[in-house]
Write an enzyme that holds these catalytic residues in place. Structure first.
Site, PDB file in Angstrom:
ATOM      1  N   GLU A 114       8.630 111.790   4.165  1.00 16.27           N
ATOM      2  CA  GLU A 114       7.948 112.475   3.117  1.00 16.27           C
ATOM      3  C   GLU A 114       7.742 112.078   1.699  1.00 16.27           C
ATOM      4  O   GLU A 114       8.872 111.241   1.207  1.00 16.27           O
ATOM      5  CB  GLU A 114       8.800 114.032   2.715  1.00 16.27           C
ATOM      6  CG  GLU A 114       7.868 114.866   1.887  1.00 16.27           C
ATOM      7  CD  GLU A 114       8.761 116.033   1.345  1.00 16.27           C
ATOM      8  OE1 GLU A 114       8.074 116.874   0.544  1.00 16.27           O
ATOM      9  OE2 GLU A 114       9.782 116.060   1.307  1.00 16.27           O
ATOM     10  N   GLU A 155      10.857 109.206  -3.451  1.00 17.58           N
ATOM     11  CA  GLU A 155      10.605 109.916  -4.818  1.00 17.58           C
ATOM     12  C   GLU A 155      10.915 109.048  -5.881  1.00 17.58           C
ATOM     13  O   GLU A 155      11.503 108.206  -5.856  1.00 17.58           O
ATOM     14  CB  GLU A 155      11.464 111.151  -4.946  1.00 17.58           C
ATOM     15  CG  GLU A 155      11.567 111.914  -6.357  1.00 17.58           C
ATOM     16  CD  GLU A 155       9.980 112.329  -6.749  1.00 17.58           C
ATOM     17  OE1 GLU A 155       9.702 112.209  -8.003  1.00 17.58           O
ATOM     18  OE2 GLU A 155       9.257 113.063  -5.884  1.00 17.58           O
ATOM     19  N   ASP A 178       1.658 115.245  -7.350  1.00 15.47           N
ATOM     20  CA  ASP A 178       1.116 115.184  -8.883  1.00 15.47           C
ATOM     21  C   ASP A 178      -0.508 114.823  -8.921  1.00 15.47           C
ATOM     22  O   ASP A 178      -0.473 113.714  -8.552  1.00 15.47           O
ATOM     23  CB  ASP A 178       2.081 114.514  -9.915  1.00 15.47           C
ATOM     24  CG  ASP A 178       3.458 115.074 -10.303  1.00 15.47           C
ATOM     25  OD1 ASP A 178       3.415 116.310 -10.032  1.00 15.47           O
ATOM     26  OD2 ASP A 178       4.110 114.472 -10.675  1.00 15.47           O
ATOM     27  N   ASP A 213      -2.424 121.781  -3.765  1.00 19.03           N
ATOM     28  CA  ASP A 213      -2.861 123.091  -4.239  1.00 19.03           C
ATOM     29  C   ASP A 213      -3.803 122.725  -5.667  1.00 19.03           C
ATOM     30  O   ASP A 213      -4.393 123.739  -6.059  1.00 19.03           O
ATOM     31  CB  ASP A 213      -1.858 124.252  -5.190  1.00 19.03           C
ATOM     32  CG  ASP A 213      -0.973 123.185  -5.951  1.00 19.03           C
ATOM     33  OD1 ASP A 213      -1.315 122.144  -6.514  1.00 19.03           O
ATOM     34  OD2 ASP A 213       0.195 123.770  -6.381  1.00 19.03           O
TER      35      ASP A 213
END
Length: 709
Positions: free
Chosen positions: A535, A561, A611, A647
């Site tokens: 991920e 990350e 982001d 989204d």
């Protein structure tokens, strides 16, 4: 010139309209040829990309809006006006004659509009595993022209809505620019640069700054500060440095706000030491008698906030000491940042010491600070203090009176705003006015100010609700963990207290890509040959730890990350779940994947809610050609899959366009070759903040799944 271009066509990024021109010999030689000889001479047909010449119109924010559809009446009228010899112009003349309008003048050129095909370009690619070479392929041989924005928007209401909103924002911005040039007031220029920067319209902010000189004015320190802020807000540190250098070269002295913005840019880019030196320089200059450069509480809070992001309690401690040395009194936010920085480093004792400092200053500890204390105390094995912090967090939520998001469903939490940059054509207050009725200008301004104050107050209340909800979520997680029993808590605490850098840690953390001799050996990392899934942008680690627990004995997981504090949170959550099938990579995705992930080693790559790029011209975009090629390299041939979830409609369209350019690397899995699916499959999982967006009526979700070719 810009207005003329606007009448001709559309933008290169957003619309693929072409004109086919019949060029005659005189077009090249400049000589004259008789009409009879022209009829017999061969005519060369040249396909001209009209939109290429429209880039001047994109001067500010390239893909912010697109030109009219080639099928629209507006487009046909514009073609008829500027290319009167075209087939479209002939149709327009017939319509004009029917309306009694003067006929459009004739022209010798023969031009026709080549409209987009009804079938979108991705449908063809979906039918073949290895598509033939396209005529518009790039030099590399595996890239093709991206699918047009208009084709994507036709498939989804959210995408169509955001394109309409983008067009309106750009029209409003251009109107403001024209008005600024006419008024020739530096204050007006400064205001719109500030507004463009706050709205992350970097291109428009730069254009407004450039037009200050065109209007015969000179930029002030406020002009430079606002442009600097625009650069920092979109993460363009190099541009910010150039603005700073230009300001110094122009003989304009920075003030404390200018310095604070620079500190923010440096700190959020991870340059904490340089940011701290800048703050110390401000203090030194102030003591030397330079006016207007003394750091204030906002300057220090800016640095402290980024100490939390990068999990650096050392710089945070230095910052607090520098505050006191500069006679700046720390406020609640300053102490909260210090507390969270120590919690990120698993320093429970140091975090509780911050609470003592706040008590001495008679400052209230906010709910999120109590929740952070509860989390770190539970992980380090101090059950009594963890329960005490949970109770204090719940009491603090009651005391601040803001409530939670769940209380009212967050009805207006993330709703659209009226006025500049929204979908509405006019502010709500203006819509309620009686048409044709004149209002006193001063009364109107007072109404507008009152409305802005009410909106600001409402935004603060909704922000507090969100923070309260997040605090209670953390408290519930801690209470569930403590309910597993003291023995279980002690076992977890033993791992946590040894630290993530310990060789005995069940969850490996790899930081940075420098000095890497070879990629990771997953069999050595996990001790088995199970499939490995990755991920990217794992955030706080909720999704990946849940998936890893579900896949125990079936698959191993990597979480990547860039923010160090989030990596520490994910590590703590994995340890709390007693997982041994998770490893963490801390750094930039492009660098970490290339350095640490072996070729053909992954079965799945997930990118969940990354982001979005801060502005349309941003180079800081995760899903680009380099990332797609690295994902293709890392995935197993024939069985590997790439899944992107977002989204943000703008980012979803950009992802689809990037994927459409590498059809030899990935092919869509949706029926009929559709590039995305609206909505996320049931059972896919989500995070707390994903649920918050749903409560806030932000229900656009895009599921983009492609198979490695």
């Amino acid at each position: 010139m810009v207005e003329t271009c606007a009448m001709v066509g559309c933008f290169a990024e957003n619309c693929d309209n072409y004109l086919t021109v019949d060029l005659e010999p005189e077009d090249f030689s400049g000589g004259s040829t008789s009409r009879s000889s022209r009829a017999t001479e061969p005519r060369e047909r040249v396909r001209v990309d009209v939109s290429r010449d429209m880039k001047r119109l994109r001067v500010f924010d390239g893909s912010s809006f697109e030109g009219p559809s080639p099928r629209s009446a507006k487009f046909k009228r514009r073609i008829a006006r500027y290319f009167p010899g075209s087939a479209t112009a002939a149709d327009e003349r017939l319509d004009a004659e029917a309306r009694g309008v003067k006929e459009v003048r004739e022209a010798p050129a023969s031009i026709e509009v080549v409209e987009e095909p009804d079938e979108p370009p991705f449908a063809e690619a979906a039918t073949n595993d290895e598509p033939d070479e396209k005529p518009n392929a790039a030099k590399t041989g595996d890239e093709v022209e991206p699918v047009p924005y208009s084709s994507l928007a036709a498939l989804d209401e959210g995408m169509a809505r955001i394109m309409k909103s983008n067009r309106k924002r750009s029209r409003d911005a251009q109107t403001l620019l024209k008005r600024a040039v006419k008024t020739k007031e530096i204050k007006f220029f400064n205001r719109i640069i500030k507004d463009f920067g706050n709205d992350k319209q970097m291109g428009f902010a730069e254009e407004a700054f450039r037009r200050i000189g065109d209007a015969g004015l000179s930029p002030t320190v406020y002009s430079y500060t606002n442009l600097l802020n625009a650069c920092v807000r979109v993460g363009e540190l190099d541009r910010a440095r150039k603005v700073w250098d230009d300001m110094i070269a122009a003989g304009v002295d920075p003030n404390e706000v200018t310095y604070t913005v620079l500190v923010k840019g440096l700190a959020q880019d991870g340059l904490l030491a340089e940011a701290a030196r800048t703050v110390r320089d401000m203090t030194a200059q102030s003591r030397a008698g330079v006016e207007g450069v003394a750091p204030n509480v906002r300057t220090f809070s800016t640095l402290l906030r980024n100490c939390v992001r990068h999990a650096d309690p050392g710089v945070a401690d230095e910052c607090i000491a520098a505050m006191r040395d500069a006679d700046v009194k720390p406020d609640v936010a300053s102490f909260e940042y210090l507390l969270k920085a120590r919690c990120a480093a698993m320093d429970a004792k140091g975090a509780w010491a911050v609470v003592d400092d706040m008590d001495r200053e008679y400052l209230e500890v906010p709910p999120q600070a109590h929740a952070a204390l509860a989390t770190v105390s539970s992980l380090t094995g101090d059950v009594e203090k963890a329960r005490s912090a949970c109770e204090a967090a719940r009491q603090a939520v009651k005391d601040n009176g803001a409530g939670t998001v769940e209380d009212d469903g967050a009805g207006e939490l993330f709703g659209s705003r009226g006025g500049y940059g929204s979908d509405s054509d006019e502010p709500k207050a203006a819509n309620e006015q009686v048409k044709g009725r004149k209002k006193d200008k001063r009364h109107s301004q007072q109404q507008q100010q009152q409305q802005q104050q009410e909106e600001a107050s409402k935004s603060v209340q909704q922000f507090l609700k969100l923070r309260n909800s997040d605090a209670l979520r953390q408290v519930e997680e801690v209470e569930k963990f403590l309910a597993l029993g003291d023995d279980f808590v002690k076992e977890v605490a033993a791992v946590v207290n040894r630290g993530p850098e310990s060789e005995s840690s069940p969850v490996l953390i790899v930081e940075g890509a420098a000095n890497v001799k070879k990629p990771l050996c997953f069999k050595e990392v996990f001790g088995n040959d199970l499939p490995v899934r990755l991920e990217v942008c794992s955030g706080h680690g909720d999704w990946v730890t849940e998936r890893a627990q579900r896949d125990e004995g079936k698959a191993n997981w990597l979480a990547l990350e860039m923010r160090r504090n989030r990596i520490r949170m994910t590590w703590a959550k994995a340890v709390r779940r007693r997982l041994d099938n998770v490893a963490l990579l801390c750094g930039m995705a492009h660098e970490m994947m290339g350095a640490h992930v072996p070729s053909g080693s992954l079965t799945e790559v997930y990118v969940n809610y990354p982001d979005p790029p801060e502005w349309v011209g941003s180079s800081q975009c995760l899903v680009d050609q380099a990332f797609l090629r690295d994902a293709h390299r890392s995935l197993k041939p024939g069985v590997g899959h790439l899944t992107l979830v977002t989204d943000d409609p703008n980012y979803a369209m950009r992802m689809c366009r990037e994927l459409s350019k590498v059809l030899r690397l990935f092919k869509p899995t949706e029926h009929g070759g559709k590039p995305f699916k609206s909505g996320v499959p049931e059972g896919y999982g989500g995070s707390y903040f994903d649920e918050m967006w749903k409560n806030g009526r932000q229900n656009d979700r895009y599921y983009i799944r492609y198979k490695r070719v």
